[in-house]
Design a protein around this motif. Structure first.
Motif, PDB file in Angstrom:
ATOM      1  N   ALA A   1     -19.792 -28.240  26.465  1.00  0.00           N
ATOM      2  CA  ALA A   1     -21.005 -28.665  27.161  1.00  0.00           C
ATOM      3  C   ALA A   1     -22.203 -27.797  26.767  1.00  0.00           C
ATOM      4  O   ALA A   1     -23.317 -28.299  26.592  1.00  0.00           O
ATOM      5  CB  ALA A   1     -20.782 -28.608  28.670  1.00  0.00           C
TER       6      ALA A   1
ATOM      7  N   THR B   1     -11.556 -40.023  20.297  1.00  0.00           N
ATOM      8  CA  THR B   1     -11.560 -41.215  21.148  1.00  0.00           C
ATOM      9  C   THR B   1     -10.144 -41.749  21.341  1.00  0.00           C
ATOM     10  O   THR B   1      -9.739 -42.095  22.465  1.00  0.00           O
ATOM     11  CB  THR B   1     -12.454 -42.306  20.533  1.00  0.00           C
ATOM     12  OG1 THR B   1     -13.801 -41.814  20.423  1.00  0.00           O
ATOM     13  CG2 THR B   1     -12.449 -43.563  21.397  1.00  0.00           C
TER      14      THR B   1
ATOM     15  N   ALA C   1     -27.004 -35.770  27.878  1.00  0.00           N
ATOM     16  CA  ALA C   1     -26.220 -36.678  28.725  1.00  0.00           C
ATOM     17  C   ALA C   1     -24.720 -36.453  28.505  1.00  0.00           C
ATOM     18  O   ALA C   1     -23.930 -36.427  29.458  1.00  0.00           O
ATOM     19  CB  ALA C   1     -26.587 -38.129  28.417  1.00  0.00           C
ATOM     20  N   ALA C   2     -24.343 -36.268  27.237  1.00  0.00           N
ATOM     21  CA  ALA C   2     -22.939 -35.995  26.946  1.00  0.00           C
ATOM     22  C   ALA C   2     -22.523 -34.654  27.534  1.00  0.00           C
ATOM     23  O   ALA C   2     -21.417 -34.512  28.068  1.00  0.00           O
ATOM     24  CB  ALA C   2     -22.717 -35.998  25.436  1.00  0.00           C
TER      25      ALA C   2
ATOM     26  N   GLY D   1     -23.756 -33.261  30.208  1.00  0.00           N
ATOM     27  CA  GLY D   1     -23.614 -33.463  31.651  1.00  0.00           C
ATOM     28  C   GLY D   1     -22.309 -34.150  31.989  1.00  0.00           C
ATOM     29  O   GLY D   1     -21.646 -33.800  32.978  1.00  0.00           O
ATOM     30  N   ALA D   2     -21.899 -35.101  31.151  1.00  0.00           N
ATOM     31  CA  ALA D   2     -20.640 -35.797  31.386  1.00  0.00           C
ATOM     32  C   ALA D   2     -19.457 -34.836  31.241  1.00  0.00           C
ATOM     33  O   ALA D   2     -18.505 -34.887  32.025  1.00  0.00           O
ATOM     34  CB  ALA D   2     -20.497 -36.959  30.406  1.00  0.00           C
ATOM     35  N   VAL D   3     -19.538 -33.948  30.251  1.00  0.00           N
ATOM     36  CA  VAL D   3     -18.462 -32.974  30.049  1.00  0.00           C
ATOM     37  C   VAL D   3     -18.376 -32.026  31.243  1.00  0.00           C
ATOM     38  O   VAL D   3     -17.276 -31.710  31.730  1.00  0.00           O
ATOM     39  CB  VAL D   3     -18.691 -32.184  28.742  1.00  0.00           C
ATOM     40  CG1 VAL D   3     -17.700 -31.018  28.645  1.00  0.00           C
ATOM     41  CG2 VAL D   3     -18.537 -33.103  27.541  1.00  0.00           C
TER      42      VAL D   3
ATOM     43  N   ALA E   1     -19.303 -32.678  34.283  1.00  0.00           N
ATOM     44  CA  ALA E   1     -18.769 -33.442  35.412  1.00  0.00           C
ATOM     45  C   ALA E   1     -17.253 -33.588  35.306  1.00  0.00           C
ATOM     46  O   ALA E   1     -16.530 -33.413  36.293  1.00  0.00           O
ATOM     47  CB  ALA E   1     -19.429 -34.821  35.455  1.00  0.00           C
ATOM     48  N   VAL E   2     -16.763 -33.884  34.093  1.00  0.00           N
ATOM     49  CA  VAL E   2     -15.321 -34.009  33.890  1.00  0.00           C
ATOM     50  C   VAL E   2     -14.630 -32.689  34.210  1.00  0.00           C
ATOM     51  O   VAL E   2     -13.607 -32.643  34.899  1.00  0.00           O
ATOM     52  CB  VAL E   2     -15.025 -34.434  32.436  1.00  0.00           C
ATOM     53  CG1 VAL E   2     -13.541 -34.259  32.126  1.00  0.00           C
ATOM     54  CG2 VAL E   2     -15.426 -35.885  32.226  1.00  0.00           C
TER      55      VAL E   2
END
Length: 593
Positions: free
Chosen positions: A35, A54, A471-472, A474-476, A478-479
């Motif tokens: 992150a 992925t 954004a990526a 932030g997603a990391v 959050a995960v």
């Protein structure tokens, strides 16, 4: 560097623990590292590592979804988190390493850390107070507590160090250290006497020498390492059958240290000579052809000798059962184990649930119910069979997609130092996880996926758009915070209560943080002042995991101690149905009459 330190800490501080509350804080560190790179707005990534990650993440998500039908939902969730950790470890190098030089440096850091661990083990064995404690059943298990996992912890670094030792023009000091570490890791593996490691390193050698253009250059340090280590077989395996005695363990440590020093000297001499001798291209081509022909002939002769001298049917029968007593000079000379039975149960279960499987980490309960041996394994000792049994064709296809994309990406770079190193590690790991459960140990998985990520990183990577990267990131975050942190905190609270450091009332928070976990309920039952008080949390545990034999057995005992014999008998009979070979359950049933 930080991610490598995480793997070493897991190995040395936590004995390579596979318990999620132990490794989740380290997973949190790696996720937050990724992150941080994304938030820096300098993150770049190419298509190949993104596609591989992925597939890997999709396999993890499907495993997590399978918690809905798994007999062990908390463990299925833990497997999802483990795969997520591996995905972050794979992507991290691709985000940060933008030049070939940086990738070579990162590769060197990772594998030299593994090599230094092998030397450290040898130092502890030689100079420690109780070197015999490093061994279990005469086989080296330190720092990773599982003997085959310990072998993998060493062997994943062998091909990269040999590739570095073969690198003409590199620093002689670096090349000398590389060969010394390769020798130390091979010596460490021999002390583990891991047959799975032996098969995997041999198969990976065939793959590497068949696929790598610089096979002739790689052959020199590889032969040097084998020539140094092989004659020391007896000394490195002498602890086998010695019942944890200190003397053979200390002797093995001394041999490993001497081999390391000799490897350093040989590596330095080879580097200095190699840099000063120019072999004509015509001679190199002829030698390469001769070596390739020699290897093919040797392999053919070996196959013929095996076919001529070995009774295949007899060896197959030996493989299918664990020997009652090992009489050879080392574990490497005995063939039998219960893997055949593990794999039989896996394939039978897959045949019954081919599409979606029985659910993540479901092998343990499945084996207890259908076993023909007295072992109680939690994994099938084969990643492909675990995937087929637990996640069905869907999960197996996603996992196969990851391996296929990764193999294709590494094959494209097999003429580079990083590509050669990663090809060896990838081939070794793919073979070893097919016959053992080393996948489940993050102390092994993290360096493997770091090495694969280093190899998949590309000079053709593209800068992430300014809005996408944050954004990526932030997603990391959050995960990491929503998935990794709660089970870890729940486990911490539960451990503190179990150790008597915190009041049992704190278990309310443990259950809220991780509603899937059984351990808070089991600790609550152990903390109960009367058998009657223990019944309620155990009933809730059985309700959460109806196929959990341990929970049902404990509930049956609680009923029995509370005077509820009929309920105890019913519970214990169900436990025996789920685990027919348990003598403890049968004994408890006899007490309900």
């Amino acid at each position: 560097m930080c991610a490598t330190a995480v793997a070493l800490t897991l190995a040395w501080r936590l004995d390579g623990s596979i318990l999620a509350p132990d490794w989740l804080p380290y997973a949190l560190v790696i996720a937050l590292l990724a992150a941080t790179v994304l938030f820096s707005s300098a993150a770049r990534i190419s298509r190949l590592p993104l596609v591989a990650a992925t597939f890997l993440a999709a396999f993890g998500v499907w495993t997590g979804i399978s918690a809905y039908w798994s007999p062990a939902p908390a463990l299925a969730r833990d497997e999802f988190l483990l795969v997520a950790l591996y995905a972050f470890s794979l992507v991290l190098p691709a985000l940060t390493l933008q030049t070939e030089r940086s990738r070579e440096v990162a590769l060197t850091v990772v594998v030299f850390a593994l090599g230094a661990s092998a030397v450290a083990v040898a130092l502890v064995a030689r100079f420690g107070e109780r070197p015999g404690s490093l061994y279990a059943d005469g086989r080296l298990t330190a720092p990773v507590s599982y003997v085959n996992g310990q072998a993998a912890f060493f062997l994943i670094g062998v091909w990269p160090t040999l590739a570095i030792a073969a690198r003409r023009g590199a620093s002689p000091i670096v090349r000398a250290l590389a060969l010394g570490f390769a020798v130390a890791m091979l010596a460490g593996w021999l002390s583990t006497q891991s047959k799975g490691g032996a098969v995997a390193i041999v198969v990976s050698a065939a793959v590497v020498f068949a696929a790598v253009p610089g096979r002739l250059r790689l052959l020199v340090p590889a032969l040097a390492a084998v020539v140094l280590v092989a004659p020391q077989y007896d000394g490195l395996t002498a602890s086998f059958g010695a019942d944890g005695a200190d003397a053979p363990a200390r002797h093995a440590g001394q041999i490993a240290l001497v081999l390391f020093v000799v490897g350093l000297v040989v590596g330095a001499v080879y580097a200095l000579v190699d840099d000063r001798i120019e072999v004509p291209a015509r001679v190199r081509r002829g030698a390469a052809i001769a070596v390739s022909a020699g290897l093919v002939i040797a392999a053919g002769v070996g196959v013929v000798q095996v076919a001529w001298r070995v009774d295949v049917s007899e060896q197959w029968e030996s493989f299918k059962q664990l020997p009652t007593e090992e009489t050879g000079s080392s574990h490497l000379l005995s063939l039998g184990s219960n893997r055949y039975d593990f794999w039989r149960v896996s394939l039978d279960g897959f045949a019954e649930h081919p599409l979606a499987g029985i659910g993540g980490r479901g092998f343990g309960p499945q084996y207890l119910e259908h076993a023909r041996s007295n072992e109680t394994p939690v994994r099938a000792h084969s990643l492909p069979l675990d995937a087929l049994l637990e996640t069905g064709l869907v999960g197996a296809a996603l996992l196969l997609g990851f391996f296929a994309v990764t193999a294709a990406g590494i094959a494209r770079r097999r003429d580079t130092l990083v590509g050669t190193a990663a090809l060896g590690t990838f081939a070794y790991f793919a073979v070893h996880v097919s016959g053992d459960w080393v996948w489940t140990f993050p102390a092994i998985g993290i360096p493997v996926f770091l090495l694969l990520g280093i190899a998949l990183a590309s000079n053709e990577s593209r800068l992430l758009p300014p809005r996408v990267a944050p954004a990526a990131g932030g997603a990391v975050v959050a995960v990491a915070l929503l998935l990794f942190a709660p089970p870890w905190l729940s486990g911490r609270v539960t451990d503190r209560v179990a150790a008597g450091e915190t009041a049992a009332a704190s278990l309310v928070w443990a259950r809220r943080l991780d509603p899937l976990a059984l351990e808070p309920l089991l600790v609550e039952a152990r903390s109960a002042s009367t058998p009657a008080e223990a019944v309620t949390p155990l009933e809730r545990a059985v309700e959460k995991e109806p196929r959990n034999v341990g929970a049902r057995y404990l509930l049956g005992l609680a009923y029995l101690e509370a005077g509820r014999n009929a309920d105890a008998r019913a519970e214990l009979l169900e436990a025996r149905r789920l685990y027919p070979r348990s003598a403890e359950i049968l004994d408890a049933i006899s007490r309900t009459k």
